[in-house]
Scaffold this active site. Structure first.
Site, PDB file in Angstrom:
ATOM      1  N   LYS A 156     -23.907  -3.678 -22.970  1.00 44.25           N
ATOM      2  CA  LYS A 156     -24.294  -4.121 -21.624  1.00 44.25           C
ATOM      3  C   LYS A 156     -23.684  -5.499 -21.322  1.00 44.25           C
ATOM      4  CE  LYS A 156     -28.472  -6.153 -20.841  1.00 44.25           C
ATOM      5  NZ  LYS A 156     -28.298  -7.433 -20.125  1.00 44.25           N
ATOM      6  N   ASN A 157     -23.824  -6.413 -22.267  1.00 45.09           N
ATOM      7  CA  ASN A 157     -23.408  -7.789 -21.989  1.00 45.09           C
ATOM      8  C   ASN A 157     -21.892  -7.987 -21.982  1.00 45.09           C
ATOM      9  OD1 ASN A 157     -26.057  -8.418 -21.675  1.00 45.09           O
ATOM     10  ND2 ASN A 157     -26.259  -9.638 -23.547  1.00 45.09           N
ATOM     11  N   ARG A 165     -29.959 -11.204 -12.934  1.00 42.57           N
ATOM     12  CA  ARG A 165     -29.413 -12.553 -12.898  1.00 42.57           C
ATOM     13  C   ARG A 165     -27.917 -12.576 -13.196  1.00 42.57           C
ATOM     14  NH1 ARG A 165     -32.431 -16.732 -13.301  1.00 42.57           N
ATOM     15  NH2 ARG A 165     -30.753 -17.705 -14.456  1.00 42.57           N
ATOM     16  N   CYS A 176     -37.082 -16.400 -14.257  1.00 43.90           N
ATOM     17  CA  CYS A 176     -37.279 -15.017 -14.688  1.00 43.90           C
ATOM     18  C   CYS A 176     -38.351 -14.993 -15.749  1.00 43.90           C
ATOM     19  CB  CYS A 176     -35.966 -14.384 -15.127  1.00 43.90           C
ATOM     20  SG  CYS A 176     -35.605 -14.495 -16.849  1.00 43.90           S
ATOM     21  N   ARG A 225     -34.130 -20.460 -16.816  1.00 45.05           N
ATOM     22  CA  ARG A 225     -32.753 -19.967 -16.745  1.00 45.05           C
ATOM     23  C   ARG A 225     -31.964 -20.516 -15.553  1.00 45.05           C
ATOM     24  NH1 ARG A 225     -32.573 -13.743 -18.563  1.00 45.05           N
ATOM     25  NH2 ARG A 225     -30.550 -14.357 -19.338  1.00 45.05           N
ATOM     26  N   ASP A 271     -31.876 -11.993 -28.512  1.00 47.54           N
ATOM     27  CA  ASP A 271     -32.110 -10.624 -28.040  1.00 47.54           C
ATOM     28  C   ASP A 271     -32.639  -9.694 -29.141  1.00 47.54           C
ATOM     29  OD1 ASP A 271     -31.359 -11.347 -25.517  1.00 47.54           O
ATOM     30  OD2 ASP A 271     -29.396 -10.397 -25.559  1.00 47.54           O
ATOM     31  N   ARG A 300     -32.889  -0.965 -18.168  1.00 49.25           N
ATOM     32  CA  ARG A 300     -31.863  -1.957 -17.824  1.00 49.25           C
ATOM     33  C   ARG A 300     -30.866  -2.113 -18.957  1.00 49.25           C
ATOM     34  NH1 ARG A 300     -33.836  -7.556 -15.993  1.00 49.25           N
ATOM     35  NH2 ARG A 300     -31.585  -7.681 -16.059  1.00 49.25           N
TER      36      ARG A 300
HETATM   37  C1  UD1 Z   1     -26.909 -14.104 -21.997  1.00 51.92           C
HETATM   38  C2  UD1 Z   1     -27.219 -12.646 -22.222  1.00 51.92           C
HETATM   39  C3  UD1 Z   1     -28.667 -12.476 -22.681  1.00 51.92           C
HETATM   40  C4  UD1 Z   1     -28.950 -13.368 -23.892  1.00 51.92           C
HETATM   41  C5  UD1 Z   1     -28.515 -14.805 -23.620  1.00 51.92           C
HETATM   42  C6  UD1 Z   1     -28.626 -15.681 -24.847  1.00 51.92           C
HETATM   43  C7  UD1 Z   1     -25.746 -11.558 -20.630  1.00 51.92           C
HETATM   44  C8  UD1 Z   1     -25.604 -10.780 -19.370  1.00 51.92           C
HETATM   45  N1  UD1 Z   1     -26.987 -11.928 -20.977  1.00 51.92           N
HETATM   46  O1  UD1 Z   1     -27.747 -14.564 -20.932  1.00 51.92           O
HETATM   47  O2  UD1 Z   1     -28.852 -11.103 -23.039  1.00 51.92           O
HETATM   48  O3  UD1 Z   1     -30.336 -13.348 -24.166  1.00 51.92           O
HETATM   49  O4  UD1 Z   1     -27.154 -14.838 -23.173  1.00 51.92           O
HETATM   50  O5  UD1 Z   1     -27.876 -15.152 -25.900  1.00 51.92           O
HETATM   51  O6  UD1 Z   1     -24.779 -11.806 -21.327  1.00 51.92           O
HETATM   52  N2  UD1 Z   1     -28.783 -22.694 -19.499  1.00 51.92           N
HETATM   53  C9  UD1 Z   1     -28.843 -23.856 -18.773  1.00 51.92           C
HETATM   54  N3  UD1 Z   1     -28.027 -23.981 -17.670  1.00 51.92           N
HETATM   55  C10 UD1 Z   1     -27.148 -23.012 -17.304  1.00 51.92           C
HETATM   56  C11 UD1 Z   1     -27.087 -21.818 -18.062  1.00 51.92           C
HETATM   57  C12 UD1 Z   1     -27.922 -21.690 -19.158  1.00 51.92           C
HETATM   58  O7  UD1 Z   1     -29.623 -24.759 -19.067  1.00 51.92           O
HETATM   59  O8  UD1 Z   1     -26.438 -23.185 -16.317  1.00 51.92           O
HETATM   60  C13 UD1 Z   1     -29.673 -22.512 -20.675  1.00 51.92           C
HETATM   61  C14 UD1 Z   1     -30.651 -21.360 -20.525  1.00 51.92           C
HETATM   62  O9  UD1 Z   1     -31.806 -21.737 -19.836  1.00 51.92           O
HETATM   63  C15 UD1 Z   1     -30.931 -21.008 -21.968  1.00 51.92           C
HETATM   64  C16 UD1 Z   1     -29.595 -21.300 -22.668  1.00 51.92           C
HETATM   65  O10 UD1 Z   1     -28.867 -22.124 -21.780  1.00 51.92           O
HETATM   66  O11 UD1 Z   1     -31.913 -21.869 -22.510  1.00 51.92           O
HETATM   67  C17 UD1 Z   1     -28.762 -20.086 -22.986  1.00 51.92           C
HETATM   68  O12 UD1 Z   1     -28.692 -19.240 -21.844  1.00 51.92           O
HETATM   69  P1  UD1 Z   1     -27.370 -18.393 -21.497  1.00 51.92           P
HETATM   70  O13 UD1 Z   1     -26.534 -18.247 -22.714  1.00 51.92           O
HETATM   71  O14 UD1 Z   1     -26.755 -18.939 -20.285  1.00 51.92           O
HETATM   72  O15 UD1 Z   1     -28.015 -16.983 -21.152  1.00 51.92           O
HETATM   73  P2  UD1 Z   1     -27.382 -15.941 -20.191  1.00 51.92           P
HETATM   74  O16 UD1 Z   1     -25.921 -16.113 -20.171  1.00 51.92           O
HETATM   75  O17 UD1 Z   1     -28.134 -15.913 -18.892  1.00 51.92           O
END
Ligand code: UD1
Length: 435
Positions: free
Chosen positions: A18-19, A89, A113, A118, A301, A393
């Protein structure tokens, strides 16, 4: 509805990740020709992304093998509406490609969420450093740029989709972009491989420093999506929990080192092959302690699934979550099934019990719901897991795959639930009162 107590035996095929699929679908917006993507999993999040692309005017055709042709040449709008973004998201992944290719994008700001705040500040800060004019107005990110310029971007938190968004934006920027403290997840590498095949110049994906030299144009390619390591890990835990023997085909064991190490520590016998993996577990698991962190460490995850494993293991294990602040909602549901779990800050202390008992439970997010299904596979009695749209999902045909492995599981049509639920609640109440 799951009747627990049957060890999983047999083999199944693992689906595409998925990712990986979600960013690769967004990457189709970077060229003007039809892209072909295969090994696409049939998941709600993929359907949502396709809906989003179609809304923009992109033509998407799907064959019976879930091979997608994505033709962006008919795109009319550079817009991702709130109604879609709020359900997924990862829609934010269209921001970088739209902005760098078409010079403008309007994408709804994702809200909070279930598992945490996030934010997307890292995505926006990075694009601003590349020269984009970005405003947040009326709940929307409105971004413009003539042509993005390469920049050195230090991400202060490791972000998977943040890295992907900026990497995609940089492919068509002028000059070199360097992303420091980049995410090293295999899905980032899969996306980079796809972009390179489209003509992008990227070095260092899979390390924490990715360098991208912008090019004028990208072309279409065919890409086969990487197997899903989280789906793989989830079925491995399911086999371990039920003391079964399972072979998973068409997967990549080397992407699961941290998970396999913990399963071995729990007592599982694991035989990784080149494209498959076998697990056998005949005795009760020993508790393990896990702490989530960015790849290659233990994935957030997989945290909920290991909480379920620890719930029935011998001894006490801790599960520490360092990525998301609120990823423990499954704990309250597991407690309703008889699990002995205490939450201290970001650590769940799990004292293994001899067995779990069925109870009606509610899924709250994707991986939390997987842990409830796993717990139900070993609970005594029939567990009704509600709100399973969360599972759809991210897990392709979960009930078919579990059935194939010998589980007693059945999806109840919407209309059946009100009938089934009170009966099960009553049965569960009796069992709980007897316990
Ligand atoms: C992706 C994965 C999700 C997985 C996560 C962490 C996808 C579609 N989803 O989510 O399955 O659980 O990585 O491995 O690939 N953060 C900030 N600012 C930002 C972005 C992130 O502070 O602009 C923080 C988040 O709150 C979190 C951390 O960074 O604490 C990691 O999040 P992130 O790696 O961005 O998660 P996703 O990419 O949304």
């Amino acid at each position: 509805m799951i009747e627990g107590g049957y060890p999983l035996e047999g083999e199944i095929r693992i689906s595409g990740a998925k990712n990986s699929t979600l960013p690769i679908l967004a990457a189709c917006l970077l060229c003007d020709e039809p892209m072909e993507i295969s090994n696409v999993p049939h998941l709600q999040d993929v359907t949502t992304t396709i809906e989003l692309l179609r809304l923009m005017g992109v033509e998407v055709t799907i064959d019976e093998k879930m091979r997608l042709e994505v033709d962006p040449s008919s795109i009319r709008r550079y817009f991702a509406p709130y109604d879609l973004v709020k359900t997924m998201r990862a829609s934010i992944l269209v921001l970088g490609p739209l902005l760098t290719h078409f010079g403008e994008a309007e994408v709804s700001l994702p809200g909070g969420c279930a598992i945490g705040v996030r934010p997307v500040n890292l995505h926006l800060d990075g694009l601003r450093r590349m020269g984009a004019d970005i405003r947040v107005e009326e709940g929307y990110i409105r971004a413009r740029a003539d042509r993005l310029r390469g920049a050195r971007i230090l991400m202060d938190t490791v972000s998977v989709t943040g890295t992907e968004n900026l990497m995609m934006a940089a492919t068509l920027a002028e000059g070199q972009t360097v992303i420091e403290n980049a995410a090293r997840e295999p899905e980032v590498v899969d996306l980079a491989n796809c972009l390179v095949r489209m003509g992008a110049r990227i070095e260092g994906s899979g390390t924490d420093r990715i360098a991208i030299d912008g090019v004028r144009k990208l072309h279409a390619t065919h890409h086969e999506v990487l197997p899903d390591r989280i789906e793989t890990g989830t079925y491995l835990v399911a086999a371990a929990l039920t003391r079964g023997h399972v072979r998973l085909r068409e997967t990549r064991p080397e992407l699961l080192d941290a998970v396999l190490a913990k399963l071995r520590e729990a007592g599982a016998r694991i035989h990784p092959g080149a494209n498959d993996i076998e697990i056998e577990m005949r005795a009760r698991a020993r508790s393990v302690s896990v702490k989530t962190a960015p790849y290659p460490a233990f994935p957030t995850d997989m945290q909920a699934q290991f909480t379920a494993l620890n719930a029935v293991a011998a001894g006490t294990g801790t599960v520490t979550e360092t990525i998301f602040e609120n990823r423990f909602m499954h704990i309250h549901e597991l407690q309703r099934m008889g699990a002995d779990i205490r939450l201290e800050g970001n650590t769940a202390i799990v004292q293994g019990v001899e067995g779990l008992r069925a109870a009606p439970v509610m899924a709250t997010d994707l991986r939390a719901s997987a842990s409830l299904v796993l717990a139900a596979l070993v609970a005594e009695g029939q567990t009704l897991v509600d709100r399973i749209y969360h599972i759809d999902r991210g897990y392709e045909c979960i009930e078919e795959k579990l059935l194939q492995l010998g589980a007693r599981i059945r999806r109840l049509p919407e209309g059946n639930r009100p009938v089934a639920e009170p009966a099960i609640r009553a049965a569960a109440a009796v069992r709980l009162s007897q316990a």
